[in-house]
Write a protein that holds these residues in place. Sequence first.
Motif, PDB file in Angstrom:
ATOM      1  N   GLY A  35      22.462  26.114  17.638  1.00 53.04           N
ATOM      2  CA  GLY A  35      21.381  26.231  17.165  1.00 53.04           C
ATOM      3  C   GLY A  35      21.483  25.958  15.596  1.00 53.04           C
ATOM      4  N   PHE A  36      22.056  24.272  15.431  1.00 51.71           N
ATOM      5  CA  PHE A  36      22.701  23.330  14.125  1.00 51.71           C
ATOM      6  C   PHE A  36      21.837  22.312  14.268  1.00 51.71           C
ATOM      7  CE2 PHE A  36      27.535  24.128  14.290  1.00 51.71           C
ATOM      8  CZ  PHE A  36      27.563  24.861  14.260  1.00 51.71           C
ATOM      9  N   VAL A  37      21.614  21.387  12.741  1.00 47.89           N
ATOM     10  CA  VAL A  37      20.610  20.700  13.203  1.00 47.89           C
ATOM     11  C   VAL A  37      21.704  19.318  13.602  1.00 47.89           C
ATOM     12  CG1 VAL A  37      20.188  19.327  10.669  1.00 47.89           C
ATOM     13  CG2 VAL A  37      19.773  21.376  10.665  1.00 47.89           C
ATOM     14  N   TYR A  38      21.305  18.201  14.210  1.00 43.97           N
ATOM     15  CA  TYR A  38      20.885  17.442  14.520  1.00 43.97           C
ATOM     16  C   TYR A  38      20.585  16.382  13.927  1.00 43.97           C
ATOM     17  CZ  TYR A  38      21.156  12.968  17.793  1.00 43.97           C
ATOM     18  OH  TYR A  38      21.796  11.535  18.010  1.00 43.97           O
ATOM     19  N   LYS A  77      13.054  14.476   8.856  1.00 39.69           N
ATOM     20  CA  LYS A  77      12.282  15.507   9.024  1.00 39.69           C
ATOM     21  C   LYS A  77      12.484  15.937  10.218  1.00 39.69           C
ATOM     22  CE  LYS A  77       8.647  14.485   5.528  1.00 39.69           C
ATOM     23  NZ  LYS A  77       7.860  14.078   4.812  1.00 39.69           N
ATOM     24  N   TYR A  78      11.985  17.373  10.513  1.00 43.50           N
ATOM     25  CA  TYR A  78      12.893  18.111  12.220  1.00 43.50           C
ATOM     26  C   TYR A  78      10.726  18.264  12.399  1.00 43.50           C
ATOM     27  CZ  TYR A  78      17.342  16.358  11.613  1.00 43.50           C
ATOM     28  OH  TYR A  78      18.179  15.796  11.140  1.00 43.50           O
ATOM     29  N   VAL A  82      14.050  18.092  17.150  1.00 43.68           N
ATOM     30  CA  VAL A  82      14.031  17.060  17.254  1.00 43.68           C
ATOM     31  C   VAL A  82      13.534  16.214  15.456  1.00 43.68           C
ATOM     32  CG1 VAL A  82      12.358  14.473  18.139  1.00 43.68           C
ATOM     33  CG2 VAL A  82      12.201  16.985  19.610  1.00 43.68           C
ATOM     34  N   GLN A  83      14.308  14.985  15.771  1.00 47.08           N
ATOM     35  CA  GLN A  83      14.670  14.356  14.022  1.00 47.08           C
ATOM     36  C   GLN A  83      13.667  13.015  13.632  1.00 47.08           C
ATOM     37  OE1 GLN A  83      18.582  12.883  13.004  1.00 47.08           O
ATOM     38  NE2 GLN A  83      17.400  10.900  12.993  1.00 47.08           N
ATOM     39  N   HIS A  84      13.148  13.342  13.421  1.00 47.69           N
ATOM     40  CA  HIS A  84      11.850  12.158  13.277  1.00 47.69           C
ATOM     41  C   HIS A  84      12.307  11.854  11.114  1.00 47.69           C
ATOM     42  CE1 HIS A  84       8.844  13.021  15.790  1.00 47.69           C
ATOM     43  NE2 HIS A  84       9.312  14.282  15.664  1.00 47.69           N
ATOM     44  N   ILE A  85      12.210   9.867  11.080  1.00 41.45           N
ATOM     45  CA  ILE A  85      12.625   9.414  10.315  1.00 41.45           C
ATOM     46  C   ILE A  85      11.967   8.569   9.893  1.00 41.45           C
ATOM     47  CG2 ILE A  85      13.823   7.920  11.999  1.00 41.45           C
ATOM     48  CD1 ILE A  85      16.069   7.665   9.527  1.00 41.45           C
ATOM     49  N   TYR A  86      11.588   8.899   8.503  1.00 40.67           N
ATOM     50  CA  TYR A  86      10.554   7.970   7.547  1.00 40.67           C
ATOM     51  C   TYR A  86      11.035   7.180   6.667  1.00 40.67           C
ATOM     52  CZ  TYR A  86       7.695  12.154   9.711  1.00 40.67           C
ATOM     53  OH  TYR A  86       6.877  12.957   9.901  1.00 40.67           O
ATOM     54  N   LEU A  87      10.469   5.959   6.345  1.00 41.39           N
ATOM     55  CA  LEU A  87      11.002   4.939   5.289  1.00 41.39           C
ATOM     56  C   LEU A  87       9.854   5.143   5.010  1.00 41.39           C
ATOM     57  CD1 LEU A  87      12.172   1.779   5.249  1.00 41.39           C
ATOM     58  CD2 LEU A  87      11.225   1.143   6.791  1.00 41.39           C
ATOM     59  N   ASN A  88       9.755   4.932   3.455  1.00 41.20           N
ATOM     60  CA  ASN A  88       9.578   5.176   2.688  1.00 41.20           C
ATOM     61  C   ASN A  88       7.712   5.781   3.451  1.00 41.20           C
ATOM     62  OD1 ASN A  88      11.013   3.656   1.301  1.00 41.20           O
ATOM     63  ND2 ASN A  88       9.979   1.552   1.747  1.00 41.20           N
ATOM     64  N   VAL A  92       8.499   6.106  11.194  1.00 42.86           N
ATOM     65  CA  VAL A  92       9.342   4.988  12.506  1.00 42.86           C
ATOM     66  C   VAL A  92       9.913   5.388  13.275  1.00 42.86           C
ATOM     67  CG1 VAL A  92       8.823   3.246  10.224  1.00 42.86           C
ATOM     68  CG2 VAL A  92      11.153   4.433  10.413  1.00 42.86           C
ATOM     69  N   SER A  93      10.306   6.487  14.226  1.00 40.62           N
ATOM     70  CA  SER A  93      10.774   6.981  14.706  1.00 40.62           C
ATOM     71  C   SER A  93      10.977   6.219  16.030  1.00 40.62           C
ATOM     72  CB  SER A  93      11.055   8.513  15.367  1.00 40.62           C
ATOM     73  OG  SER A  93      10.549   9.155  13.847  1.00 40.62           O
ATOM     74  N   SER A  94       9.727   5.330  16.534  1.00 41.06           N
ATOM     75  CA  SER A  94       9.616   4.959  17.502  1.00 41.06           C
ATOM     76  C   SER A  94      10.007   3.145  17.445  1.00 41.06           C
ATOM     77  CB  SER A  94       8.508   4.894  18.478  1.00 41.06           C
ATOM     78  OG  SER A  94       8.371   6.303  18.739  1.00 41.06           O
ATOM     79  N   ALA A  95       9.367   2.916  16.223  1.00 42.50           N
ATOM     80  CA  ALA A  95       9.400   1.351  15.864  1.00 42.50           C
ATOM     81  C   ALA A  95      10.740   1.087  15.988  1.00 42.50           C
ATOM     82  CB  ALA A  95       8.707   1.091  14.207  1.00 42.50           C
TER      83      ALA A  95
END
Length: 230
Positions: A35-38, A77-78, A82-88, A92-95
Amino acid sequence: MEEIKMNEKNPSIAIDGPAGSGKSTVARLVAKKLGFVYVDTGAMYRTVGLYCAENAVNLENIDEVAKALEDINIELKYDDGVQHIYLNGKDVSSAIRVQRIAEYASKVAAIGAVREKLVEIQREIAENGKVVMDGRDIGTNVIPNAKAKIYLDASVEVRTERRCHELEEKGISFDKNVIRKEIVDRDNFDKNRKINPLTIAKDATIIDTSSMTIEEVEDRIVKLFIGEVI
Ligand code: CDP
């Protein structure tokens, strides 16, 4: 029976290791179980690499990269763990997952200004504990007081096979020799850079995953964390 190295101060898990050692797969599972954050810190270096690639930033010019950092805003953001990463503001999680960006990531990760910016964000996230963070310098630099520190390793052959399998699953064509060379070159670069290179923390437990299943590795890490003697 092996000695178990633990620190009670910060109930987090730091997982470091070379490319393709299975860090992210295992870290995600361990986080889910506890139950932790990855937190995938490699994704952050990849995101800076992506920005530099898209904006033709010259990676040989440290000042130019440092200047570019002022225009980079990274957010995690989760969604259902599942971690999603945002660039501006853009996901961009897939890119960031393409090979060219892994090489860009490794190059920008050798630059002090980049590491300073990203490590600050990582420490903020880790401050309250309960994170499973993976990368190259997590146990040695980002969370040196993590409760459990793991160094995941596997032979170059096994790591190459795993990468090839991932690409196969995605339907992407590849040349195995090229993949192997990329892994070896990137590891050498990450291990030999001056700032926070990939090294084994002196109090880390090394797990060689070459002949282990994902579930075995997950189980081992959870047991190390909860202090079960194995
Ligand atoms: O997934 P893979 O193991 O191929 O790499 P990654 O974890 O996504 O990291 C990409 C690159 O970022 C690495 O080759 C390192 O150069 C850099 N990195 C780093 O320097 N420090 C971290 N804590 C995480 C990644």
